[in-house]
Write a protein that holds these residues in place. Structure first.
Motif, mmCIF file in Angstrom:
data_model
loop_
_atom_site.group_PDB
_atom_site.id
_atom_site.type_symbol
_atom_site.label_atom_id
_atom_site.label_comp_id
_atom_site.label_asym_id
_atom_site.label_seq_id
_atom_site.Cartn_x
_atom_site.Cartn_y
_atom_site.Cartn_z
ATOM 1 N N GLN A 131 37.582 54.839 35.730
ATOM 2 C CA GLN A 131 37.292 53.273 35.921
ATOM 3 C C GLN A 131 37.169 52.669 37.213
ATOM 4 O O GLN A 131 37.775 51.598 37.490
ATOM 5 C CB GLN A 131 38.319 52.485 34.668
ATOM 6 N N ASP A 147 34.584 44.730 31.901
ATOM 7 C CA ASP A 147 35.108 44.167 30.936
ATOM 8 C C ASP A 147 36.442 43.522 31.312
ATOM 9 O O ASP A 147 37.001 43.831 32.399
ATOM 10 C CB ASP A 147 34.818 44.438 29.506
ATOM 11 N N ARG A 205 31.698 49.231 31.604
ATOM 12 C CA ARG A 205 30.704 49.565 30.602
ATOM 13 C C ARG A 205 29.490 49.444 31.266
ATOM 14 O O ARG A 205 28.861 48.841 32.158
ATOM 15 C CB ARG A 205 30.930 48.476 29.496
ATOM 16 N N LYS A 252 25.588 47.966 30.099
ATOM 17 C CA LYS A 252 24.425 47.238 29.213
ATOM 18 C C LYS A 252 23.076 47.731 28.983
ATOM 19 O O LYS A 252 22.368 48.079 29.917
ATOM 20 C CB LYS A 252 24.210 45.832 29.971
ATOM 21 N N VAL A 256 34.930 54.996 27.835
ATOM 22 C CA VAL A 256 35.360 53.636 27.760
ATOM 23 C C VAL A 256 36.812 53.429 27.250
ATOM 24 O O VAL A 256 37.138 52.186 26.730
ATOM 25 C CB VAL A 256 34.222 52.853 26.562
ATOM 26 N N CYS A 276 38.408 54.219 24.990
ATOM 27 C CA CYS A 276 38.979 53.777 23.381
ATOM 28 C C CYS A 276 40.155 54.190 22.641
ATOM 29 O O CYS A 276 40.656 53.726 21.948
ATOM 30 C CB CYS A 276 37.572 53.907 22.511
#
Length: 129
Positions: A53, A69, A75, A77, A109, A111
Motif C-alpha cells: 500500500q 481509500d 484501489r 477504478k 486490497v 481484505c
C-alpha cells in the motif's frame, strides 16, 4: 492504514492464501490470478509478495485510476483504467499483477480473507499509523 503483513519464516508454502484469493476475486483457483504470491524454497516459502500500500502506482497512473481509500488501501477504478499496465512495471515490490484474460491490473486490497485461513499465521492484517 490497513495492509497485509507477513512473517515469511512461518510460511510453509501451502499456498492456501493464493487459492483463496483467486477464488474470491476471480471465482476460480488459479494462482496466476492471486493478488498474493508465494515463492517456494527448499524449506517452505522464500518470499511472500503482496501489496504494501505504498502508493507508487498512484503516482505513475496516467489515467488517474488508482486512488487511496479512507482506510489507506490503494484501489483501482476499473472504469477509469485504460489498461496500460504502467503501474505493474513501476511497482517497487512487484505486487501489481496482470493476467492476459483481463484488461486491468489487480492487487491485494488487504481484505484479510487469506489471513483468516493461514494455518501458521504467516500472513495477517495490521494497522499502520
Amino acid at each position: 492504514m490497513k495492509r497485509l503483513a507477513k512473517k515469511v519464516e512461518l510460511c510453509t508454502a501451502c499456498q492456501i492464501c493464493e487459492d483463496l484469493c483467486s477464488k474470491t476475486y476471480f471465482k476460480e483457483e488459479n494462482r496466476e490470478k492471486s493478488s498474493i504470491r508465494i515463492e517456494t524454497g527448499e524449506k517452505g516459502a522464500s518470499s511472500i509478495n503482496a501489496c504494501t500500500q505504498c502508493g507508487v502506482c498512484m503516482e505513475v497512473c496516467p489515467a488517474l485510476a488508482i486512488y487511496q481509500d479512507k482506510n489507506g488501501v490503494i484501489r483501482i477504478k476499473k472504469d477509469l483504467c485504460v489498461g496500460c499496465f504502467v503501474c505493474v512495471g513501476f511497482c517497487p515490490v512487484g505486487a501489481m499483477f496482470q493476467h492476459h484474460e483481463y484488461l486491468e491490473p489487480f492487487k491485494c486490497v488487504a481484505c484479510g480473507i487469506c489471513s483468516k485461513q493461514c494455518p501458521t499465521g504467516a500472513i495477517f492484517i495490521e494497522e499502520v499509523i
